[in-house]
Motif scaffolding. Structure first.
Motif, mmCIF file in Angstrom:
data_model
loop_
_atom_site.group_PDB
_atom_site.id
_atom_site.type_symbol
_atom_site.label_atom_id
_atom_site.label_comp_id
_atom_site.label_asym_id
_atom_site.label_seq_id
_atom_site.Cartn_x
_atom_site.Cartn_y
_atom_site.Cartn_z
ATOM 1 N N SER A 68 -12.130 2.354 -0.787
ATOM 2 C CA SER A 68 -12.073 1.090 -0.043
ATOM 3 C C SER A 68 -12.655 -0.041 -0.881
ATOM 4 O O SER A 68 -12.157 -1.165 -0.863
ATOM 5 C CB SER A 68 -12.858 1.203 1.261
ATOM 6 O OG SER A 68 -12.228 2.123 2.105
ATOM 7 N N GLN A 122 -7.895 -6.091 4.409
ATOM 8 C CA GLN A 122 -7.775 -7.179 5.383
ATOM 9 C C GLN A 122 -8.994 -8.089 5.421
ATOM 10 O O GLN A 122 -8.913 -9.231 5.871
ATOM 11 C CB GLN A 122 -7.488 -6.598 6.770
ATOM 12 C CG GLN A 122 -6.084 -6.037 6.850
ATOM 13 C CD GLN A 122 -5.875 -5.071 7.993
ATOM 14 O OE1 GLN A 122 -6.833 -4.680 8.665
ATOM 15 N NE2 GLN A 122 -4.630 -4.681 8.215
ATOM 16 N N PRO A 157 -1.985 -5.041 4.459
ATOM 17 C CA PRO A 157 -0.920 -5.011 3.453
ATOM 18 C C PRO A 157 0.391 -5.531 4.045
ATOM 19 O O PRO A 157 0.669 -5.293 5.206
ATOM 20 C CB PRO A 157 -0.803 -3.522 3.132
ATOM 21 C CG PRO A 157 -1.247 -2.832 4.378
ATOM 22 C CD PRO A 157 -2.248 -3.724 5.038
ATOM 23 N N ALA A 203 3.264 -1.244 4.063
ATOM 24 C CA ALA A 203 2.598 0.040 3.835
ATOM 25 C C ALA A 203 3.715 1.072 3.762
ATOM 26 O O ALA A 203 4.457 1.266 4.719
ATOM 27 C CB ALA A 203 1.646 0.363 4.973
ATOM 28 N N VAL A 213 -2.108 3.960 9.594
ATOM 29 C CA VAL A 213 -1.816 2.674 8.950
ATOM 30 C C VAL A 213 -0.522 2.119 9.542
ATOM 31 O O VAL A 213 0.299 2.871 10.043
ATOM 32 C CB VAL A 213 -1.644 2.785 7.411
ATOM 33 C CG1 VAL A 213 -2.954 3.065 6.741
ATOM 34 C CG2 VAL A 213 -0.629 3.843 7.055
ATOM 35 N N LEU A 270 0.850 -1.187 0.000
ATOM 36 C CA LEU A 270 0.000 0.000 0.000
ATOM 37 C C LEU A 270 0.889 1.241 0.000
ATOM 38 O O LEU A 270 1.807 1.360 0.819
ATOM 39 C CB LEU A 270 -0.879 -0.021 1.260
ATOM 40 C CG LEU A 270 -1.873 1.108 1.487
ATOM 41 C CD1 LEU A 270 -2.984 1.073 0.444
ATOM 42 C CD2 LEU A 270 -2.473 1.003 2.899
ATOM 43 N N GLU A 325 -7.269 0.243 4.468
ATOM 44 C CA GLU A 325 -6.430 -0.838 4.974
ATOM 45 C C GLU A 325 -7.306 -1.993 5.485
ATOM 46 O O GLU A 325 -7.043 -3.162 5.204
ATOM 47 C CB GLU A 325 -5.530 -0.308 6.093
ATOM 48 C CG GLU A 325 -4.427 -1.256 6.486
ATOM 49 C CD GLU A 325 -3.566 -0.709 7.614
ATOM 50 O OE1 GLU A 325 -4.117 -0.061 8.532
ATOM 51 O OE2 GLU A 325 -2.340 -0.926 7.592
ATOM 52 N N ARG A 326 -8.341 -1.637 6.206
ATOM 53 C CA ARG A 326 -9.241 -2.674 6.741
ATOM 54 C C ARG A 326 -9.935 -3.448 5.626
ATOM 55 O O ARG A 326 -10.133 -4.654 5.732
ATOM 56 C CB ARG A 326 -10.287 -2.035 7.666
ATOM 57 C CG ARG A 326 -9.740 -1.606 9.016
ATOM 58 C CD ARG A 326 -10.857 -1.353 10.016
ATOM 59 N NE ARG A 326 -11.782 -0.318 9.611
ATOM 60 C CZ ARG A 326 -11.598 0.989 9.849
ATOM 61 N NH1 ARG A 326 -10.530 1.403 10.505
ATOM 62 N NH2 ARG A 326 -12.484 1.877 9.449
#
Ligand SMILES: Nc1nc2c(ncn2[C@@H]2O[C@H](COP(=O)(O)OP(=O)(O)OP(=O)(O)O)[C@@H](O)[C@H]2O)c(=O)[nH]1
Ligand SMILES: [Mg+2]
Lengths: 359, 455
Positions: free
Chosen positions: A226, A270, A277, A280, A303, A162, A266-267
């Motif tokens: 996202s 996941q 990631p 990052a 992050v 990321l 980020e979530r």
């Protein structure tokens, strides 16, 4: 705090450095070559494969050589050329401090470095100006060297990187360059167009992907970023991609909404790939001054940053602010950007960076 | 980081408060702190040196400054010198005697030229001018596309360039189109480039030779460090820039590069960029950036912004209440509507001297949050709003339930309100609209809360 951690290591390193630093110009080249080999040997699988691209004439190695030549030529007019067997005096230390300040180390870090030298002076560990310079560079290189900087890889499934940073630092370009390198290693690469905000950001990234011949997943302008990342992670998993590179919009670190959005992105990765990631990367522009510290601090809050990419080192800015950042946040520098072409992304070599600081 | 900076700066001034007159020796500590402050703000160290010399000279001169204490004199000198160095009053865009006026944007990669070109065009259009945008960035992927998209959104004409053309060709053709179409302005965006890239610098030189440029604006990122001087002076030497624009000022960088660029080129800052949206371009005021670089906040800016958006009669009423210190949650709720109109609260707070520096990043308040605050206040009884001190645990729970929020939200509101009240009280004691009066407030006039507040 600054030096304690590495003090003993530094001392050993310094002693060695001082002994062997008679002919710095050739020494530099040797050091560099050694470092490169060391990197090639010690790094993880990804970096090893990076080496593969290095051997192609237009590849990384050519770029590195060019970079080195450049560093060397700037170097000849540097303070080192002035530094001699003359003893270190106040005037010299003052000039050194100015050099550090003008390389964007910032007041605090510059003072710490100078204080360190003064300490060594007192102990008789250094005497001449040349020794002081050598010691300084070893100190800086030591701080920047956080061990083998290899990008983490996924145990299984796609590896996800990321890219984050403030506006215009070079996220998209760095992704394009890295995509080319990975592709050169035979990896199946997917790039996610996570900047759905800036005008023509998607086109810019798509253009890079086309140019280097990797796949790009994009949704229309203003889509939820996202959702883009979520879909990209699914695609990467389902279609057996080795690496997924995620672009994001530039955002200033003091904008809470935008930073929250990043955490959400980020979530969403996941949700598909719990370990993502795998890296990052905060992209920093070498032209940036002390504000880069705030950037690192704030991005790290939202992050799980694993490292840095420092861009635009082909310009005249030294990027010295990263010394304080690497030291304080223990974030390794993985790559440096040295131009706008595909091949202008190089591994970070602490010694070279330290050399160019004082030029 | 900035906290410490402001603190140091304030300390330096405090050290002076008890001294009789400014002397060579008693201003040294303060000068040193000023130096640190400027360096931390990314002002180039050579510029810092020049600046300190002029401050010192004035401080030791026999200037009579009314009834100011030595410390007050010193801070006034620092602030005045900085403002002066930033270039006197604010400068607008130049206009060519014959239309179109051509404005060329230049600068390093990623500094914000394209966005700023669109912002300028929008500003001129709003002013009733006919504007043509053109992108001569044939290098960066999708750069031309970016400007076209922005132009389309703003309903502004855009020259139809493409990466197969040369930058010089684009400039010339765009100029012709602007002349033919009787445009008032042509704004030419160019590719970002390094000042050491001779080939690309020559390209700009060629454009300058080909068409009459009224403005060559150097676009600089507010976060730029020490190299700002070298970059700006190269661009200036090669092209003769007519002014510069500082972008990304909505970040928390102190923008010391502005001082460096100004000092090194002698050209004025014309505008500042304060956001990614096309309307987020503002005129530049030297006194404001001076106080920002020094960490003293932008009081004048705050006051003006408030005046623009707040109904005067209401504001008077509020001021009255503030003066008497009986501003309640009811009033606060009323003001929320006004505040929403003023834009981002975080930005406003940052303009308050002594607050800006202490504002943690991410203090931005979104409008959704404001609505939540309104809901919380609505769930209080009238008595509670007048006297928030009475809101105990069980009342908090009730209010939280009533407003669909958590007790922690209620707590936060009450805490913020108490803080705000404290701040506003200080703010109100400064009263005036004019910068001089604000300045006096900052310098510790009665009840002031500047560096000497409570000292
Ligand atoms: N000279 C030089 N230019 C670079 C380098 N890396 C990126 N750039 C240029 O910097 C500019 C901005 O790069 P982008 O990749 O668009 O930056 P970004 O972070 O994606 O920007 P936003 O998405 O707009 O926030 C472009 O003109 C790039 O070509 C570098 O290492 N050296
Ligand atoms: Mg981008």
């Amino acid at each position: 705090m600054f030096f304690n951690k590495k003090k003993r290591e530094d001392k050993k390193r310094l002693a060695a450095e001082i002994r062997q630093s008679k002919d710095k110009a050739t020494g530099l080249a040797q050091e560099f070559e050694a470092k490169r080999q060391e990197l090639a040997q010690n790094q993880g699988p990804l970096s090893k494969e990076l080496k593969g691209t290095q051997s192609t004439p237009t590849g990384l190695l050519a770029g590195l050589k060019k970079g080195l030549a450049k560093t060397r030529s700037i170097f000849s007019g540097s303070i080192l050329a002035l530094a001699s067997g003359e003893l270190v005096d106040n005037e010299f230390l003052e000039e050194l401090e100015e050099r550090l300040l003008s390389a964007d180390l910032g007041v605090a870090t510059s003072l710490k470095v100078i204080d360190h030298l003064k300490g060594q002076l007192k102990l008789g560990q250094i005497k001449t100006q040349a020794e002081a310079i050598t010691s300084l560079k070893a100190l800086v290189a030591g701080i920047l060297d956080l061990g083998d900087p290899h990008l983490p890889l996924a145990q299984s499934g796609p590896t996800v990187y990321l890219f984050v940073g403030v506006n215009g630092v070079g996220k998209t370009t760095s992704i394009g360059k890295l995509a080319a390198q990975l592709k050169g290693q035979g990896k199946k690469v997917l790039v996610a167009a996570g900047d759905t905000f800036r005008a023509a950001a998607i086109e810019q990234l798509a253009h890079w992907c086309e140019k280097v011949g990797v796949d790009c997943l994009a949704k229309p302008q203003n889509s939820d970023p996202s959702a883009v990342l979520y879909e990209a992670a699914q695609k990467a998993q389902n279609e057996g991609y080795d690496v997924l590179l995620c672009d994001t919009s530039g955002r200033l670190h003091n904008k809470k909404n935008l930073m929250d959005e990043l955490a959400k992105m980020e979530r969403s990765l996941q949700k598909v790939l719990p370990e993502a990631p795998h890296a990052a990367l905060l992209v920093l522009d070498a032209n940036t001054g002390q504000n880069a510290i705030m950037q690192a601090k704030e991005f790290r809050e939202v992050v799980a940053l694993t490292g840095l990419v420092v861009t635009k080192l082909d310009g005249t800015a030294k990027g010295g602010v990263i010394i304080g950042i690497v030291n304080e946040f223990e974030l390794p520098v993985y790559f440096i950007g040295v131009g706008e072409r595909v091949e202008d992304l190089q591994p970070f070599v602490p010694h070279l960076f330290a050399e160019s600081l004082l030029s | 980081m900035f906290d410490a900076l402001t603190q140091k700066f304030n300390d330096a001034f405090k050290k002076l408060t008890n001294k009789g007159v400014l002397t060579q020796s008693n201003i040294q500590a303060s000068l040193k702190e000023v130096k640190m402050a400027l360096l931390e703000a990314d002002v180039n160290y050579r510029v810092v040196g020049a600046f300190l010399r002029s401050v010192q000279k004035r401080a030791l001169g026999k200037e009579v400054m009314g009834s100011l204490s030595p410390a007050q004199q010193f801070i006034k000198i620092v602030s005045d010198e900085l403002t002066q160095m930033m270039g006197g009053s604010n400068h607008g865009l130049l206009r060519s005697p014959s239309s179109p006026t051509v404005v060329m944007m230049v600068g390093l990669q990623g500094s914000g030229k394209t966005t700023t070109a669109a912002k300028l065009a929008r500003m001129l259009k709003k002013d009733g001018k006919k504007v043509l945008l053109a992108s001569a960035d044939i290098y960066r992927p999708a750069a031309i596309e970016q400007l076209k998209v922005l132009a389309k959104d703003l309903e502004i004409d855009c020259f139809d360039s493409n990466p197969q053309m040369t930058a010089e060709g684009i400039a010339q053709l765009a100029k012709e189109q602007a002349s033919r179409g009787l445009f008032d302005y042509l704004i030419l965006d160019t590719a970002g480039r390094l000042q050491i890239d001779e080939e690309l610098m020559n390209e700009l030189g060629h454009i300058k030779g080909l068409i009459d440029l009224t403005e060559i604006l150097f676009v600089a990122d507010a976060m730029t460090g020490q190299e700002a001087v070298n970059v700006a002076s190269s661009f200036h030497e090669k092209l003769g820039i007519t002014g510069f624009i500082l972008t990304k000022m909505d970040g928390d960088a102190r923008g010391g590069a502005a001082l460096s660029i100004r000092a090194i080129t002698g050209q004025p800052v014309k505008f500042i960029g304060v956001g990614e949206k096309s309307d987020q371009l503002e005129p530049f005021y030297p006194d404001r950036i001076a106080s920002r670089i020094l960490g003293m906040g932008d009081l004048v800016g705050l006051i003006e912004k408030a005046q623009q958006h707040i109904n005067l009669a209401d504001a008077k009423k509020m001021e009255q209440k503030l003066r008497q210190n009986d501003f309640t949650l009811t009033d606060f709720r009323e003001q929320l509507h006004q505040i929403k109109k003023m834009g981002n609260i975080g930005d406003l707070m940052k303009m308050i001297p002594g607050v800006g520096a202490k504002m943690p990043a991410g203090q931005e308040v979104d409008t959704g949050q404001l609505s939540r605050v309104e809901a919380i206040i609505d769930s209080m009884t009238l008595a509670e709003r007048e006297n928030p001190g009475t809101i105990n645990g069980s009342r908090k729970l009730r209010v939280a339930k009533g407003s669909g929020t958590d007790v922690s939200d209620v707590n936060r509101l009450l805490k913020n309100f108490a803080q705000m009240k404290k701040m506003m009280k200080k703010f109100s004691s400064m009263g005036g609209k004019k910068s001089m009066r604000a300045m006096q407030g900052m310098m510790g006039g009665p009840g002031g809360f500047g560096p000497f507040g409570g000292a």
